[in-house]
Design an enzyme around this catalytic site. Structure first.
Site, mmCIF file in Angstrom:
data_model
loop_
_atom_site.group_PDB
_atom_site.id
_atom_site.type_symbol
_atom_site.label_atom_id
_atom_site.label_comp_id
_atom_site.label_asym_id
_atom_site.label_seq_id
_atom_site.Cartn_x
_atom_site.Cartn_y
_atom_site.Cartn_z
ATOM 1 N N ASP A 284 -38.658 6.493 4.042
ATOM 2 C CA ASP A 284 -39.349 7.380 2.945
ATOM 3 C C ASP A 284 -38.828 8.897 3.501
ATOM 4 O O ASP A 284 -39.091 9.021 4.576
ATOM 5 C CB ASP A 284 -40.968 7.292 3.135
ATOM 6 C CG ASP A 284 -41.560 8.398 2.432
ATOM 7 O OD1 ASP A 284 -41.092 9.126 1.348
ATOM 8 O OD2 ASP A 284 -42.935 8.350 2.255
ATOM 9 N N TRP B 151 -48.758 8.183 6.456
ATOM 10 C CA TRP B 151 -49.366 8.596 5.308
ATOM 11 C C TRP B 151 -50.321 7.914 4.561
ATOM 12 O O TRP B 151 -50.097 6.811 4.183
ATOM 13 C CB TRP B 151 -48.444 9.266 4.096
ATOM 14 C CG TRP B 151 -48.966 10.084 3.222
ATOM 15 C CD1 TRP B 151 -49.709 11.144 3.199
ATOM 16 C CD2 TRP B 151 -48.241 9.978 1.798
ATOM 17 N NE1 TRP B 151 -49.606 11.811 2.053
ATOM 18 C CE2 TRP B 151 -48.846 11.084 1.330
ATOM 19 C CE3 TRP B 151 -47.456 9.126 1.087
ATOM 20 C CZ2 TRP B 151 -48.774 11.071 -0.209
ATOM 21 C CZ3 TRP B 151 -47.144 9.272 -0.383
ATOM 22 C CH2 TRP B 151 -47.837 10.365 -0.743
ATOM 23 N N LYS C 32 -41.416 19.008 -1.860
ATOM 24 C CA LYS C 32 -41.265 20.168 -0.888
ATOM 25 C C LYS C 32 -39.902 20.700 -0.596
ATOM 26 O O LYS C 32 -40.168 21.997 -0.388
ATOM 27 C CB LYS C 32 -41.696 19.507 0.703
ATOM 28 C CG LYS C 32 -42.463 18.263 0.549
ATOM 29 C CD LYS C 32 -44.099 18.261 0.457
ATOM 30 C CE LYS C 32 -44.634 17.055 0.231
ATOM 31 N NZ LYS C 32 -45.991 17.040 0.091
HETATM 32 C C1 LMR Z 1 -49.776 15.319 2.096
HETATM 33 O O1 LMR Z 1 -49.447 14.524 2.817
HETATM 34 O O2 LMR Z 1 -50.610 16.311 2.434
HETATM 35 C C2 LMR Z 1 -48.657 15.466 0.932
HETATM 36 O O3 LMR Z 1 -47.676 14.620 0.905
HETATM 37 C C3 LMR Z 1 -49.583 15.678 -0.346
HETATM 38 C C4 LMR Z 1 -50.207 14.364 -0.806
HETATM 39 O O4 LMR Z 1 -50.043 13.920 -1.972
HETATM 40 O O5 LMR Z 1 -50.856 13.762 -0.084
#
Ligand code: LMR
Length: 396
Positions: A211, A130, A246
């Protein structure tokens, strides 16, 4: 004072939301930011959350401070949810949980705490991970390193390459693992692969950091917690950042938790005290409202059952959409190119498109997804699925 600062490009994920909201095309489709949507494209408030809210408002008598560790009912409820009520690490009092402002808050407090324990420690993240992991962990002072994870050619795990890389990581480093519903690729570890990761962790002695932002949105609550529970039953130390954004749909209320498992109860007390001290120096205390609702749901078996049912509905909808999307692509293209979609879990999958193709989808069809071609499957509905599939096929 600020003349040295340069204008930044919009955030790669949040910037999409702003662009989508400005788009006046009635056919616009938001497959960007990871929020659950219903058939109408709406992100609903769960019924169990509405009920908890009503009870909370009726019973709340004070707005005085709660404290840096947050709501004790919430902390206990989340810990039991993640690890299981009877987990040996809980009964041995080796676990402590601290409420945090969202999963991001938990990640950042953990990073600050780890940097306090070992300045500049290396943390290995999956390739890809991420996007926000890098600033959340790196800006606290940890050194970001990368291990192989996703194979774009097969849309699956690079299992051998990942295990080989983990086998070289030394004690003193950290390894960040996505507990379930990998963000951004949707490819999760199987129980056997979690077992292997646990063996390597024990052999090498590095510290695992999980995570867990999508618990319950993959296969089921217990199934999605397999990896974290397996690690917790075997390794001496474990860090878990979790989010209720979520699975409880309380995104804007910022509800998350940091769970710390240490070798002994005495160490757990010391590290928990340090974590609260870190929080005190960053935001002092977490916001109460969202965590109070989640804590209330988790301490009442009837409310928990209602929540589990609503979570199951969201999960089934996403998994149903995954199958339908793959079927539509197969029929349209007469090819199995997108058959990987139902094999993946959670909100996200990569479509395997180039940045140019993603830009064309935005410019020509008002379909919004992250440049990497990560889509939020929950943004698809019965009313836009044909449009999305036709548009994607037209840019291939
Ligand atoms: C995402 O990856 O879209 C979500 O976790 C929201 C974010 O804060 O990026």
């Amino acid at each position: 004072m600020f003349e040295t600062l340069k204008a930044l490009n919009p955030d790669p994920i949040l910037g999409l939301l702003a662009a989508y909201r400005q788009d006046t095309n009635p056919r616009r489709v938001d497959l960007g930011v990871g929020v659950y949507k219903d058939e109408q494209g709406h992100t609903p408030i769960l019924e169990c959350v509405k009920q908890a809210d009503a009870a909370h408002r009726a019973e709340e008598t004070t707005k005085t401070y709660v404290g840096p560790a947050g709501d004790p009912d919430f902390d206990t409820g989340i810990e039991q949810l993640i690890f299981g009520a009877d987990h040996a690490a809980r009964t041995a009092r080796r676990l402590r949980t601290l409420q945090a402002p969202g999963g991001c808050g938990a990640l950042r407090i953990a990073a600050e705490l780890l940097n306090r324990a070992k300045a500049g420690a290396a943390i290995w993240v999956s390739d890809p991970t991420w996007a926000n992991h890098v600033p959340l962990l790196g800006d606290a002072g940890l050194e970001i390193k990368v291990y192989p994870y996703y194979d774009g050619a097969s849309q699956a795990l690079k299992a051998n390459a990942m295990f080989e890389a983990l086998e070289k990581i030394p004690a003193g480093d950290l390894v960040l693992l996505h507990g379930c519903c990998h963000n951004p690729c949707g490819v999760d570890l199987s129980p056997a692969e979690w077992d292997q990761v646990t063996d390597i962790t024990l052999r090498r002695g590095f510290t695992p950091f999980v995570d867990l932002a999508y618990l319950g949105l993959g296969i089921g609550l217990d199934e999605d917690a397999y990896g974290v529970r397996k690690l917790a039953s075997a390794v001496p130390e474990l860090i878990v950042a979790s989010s209720c954004s979520k699975n409880f749909g309380v995104y804007r209320e910022r509800v998350g938790a940091l769970s710390l498992m240490l070798e002994t109860p005495e160490q757990a007390d010391v590290v928990f005290g340090q974590a609260q001290n870190v929080a005190r120096g960053v935001y002092s205390m977490p916001p109460n409202y969202g965590a109070a609702l989640v804590g209330r749901i988790l301490r009442d078996p009837t409310a928990t059952a209602a929540w589990t049912a609503e979570l199951g509905f969201m999960r089934d909808r996403i998994n149903g959409l995954r199958s339908q999307l793959a079927d539509k692509f197969r029929t349209k293209l007469n090819s199995n190119r997108f058959d990987f979609i139902p094999n993946q879990r959670g909100m996200f999958s990569f479509l395997g498109l180039s940045k140019e193709q993603v830009q064309r989808l935005k410019a020509e069809y008002s379909i919004y997804m992250v440049d990497s071609s990560r889509i939020n499957v929950a943004g698809v509905s019965q009313s836009n699925m044909d449009y999305v599939v036709d548009a994607v096929c037209s840019v291939l």
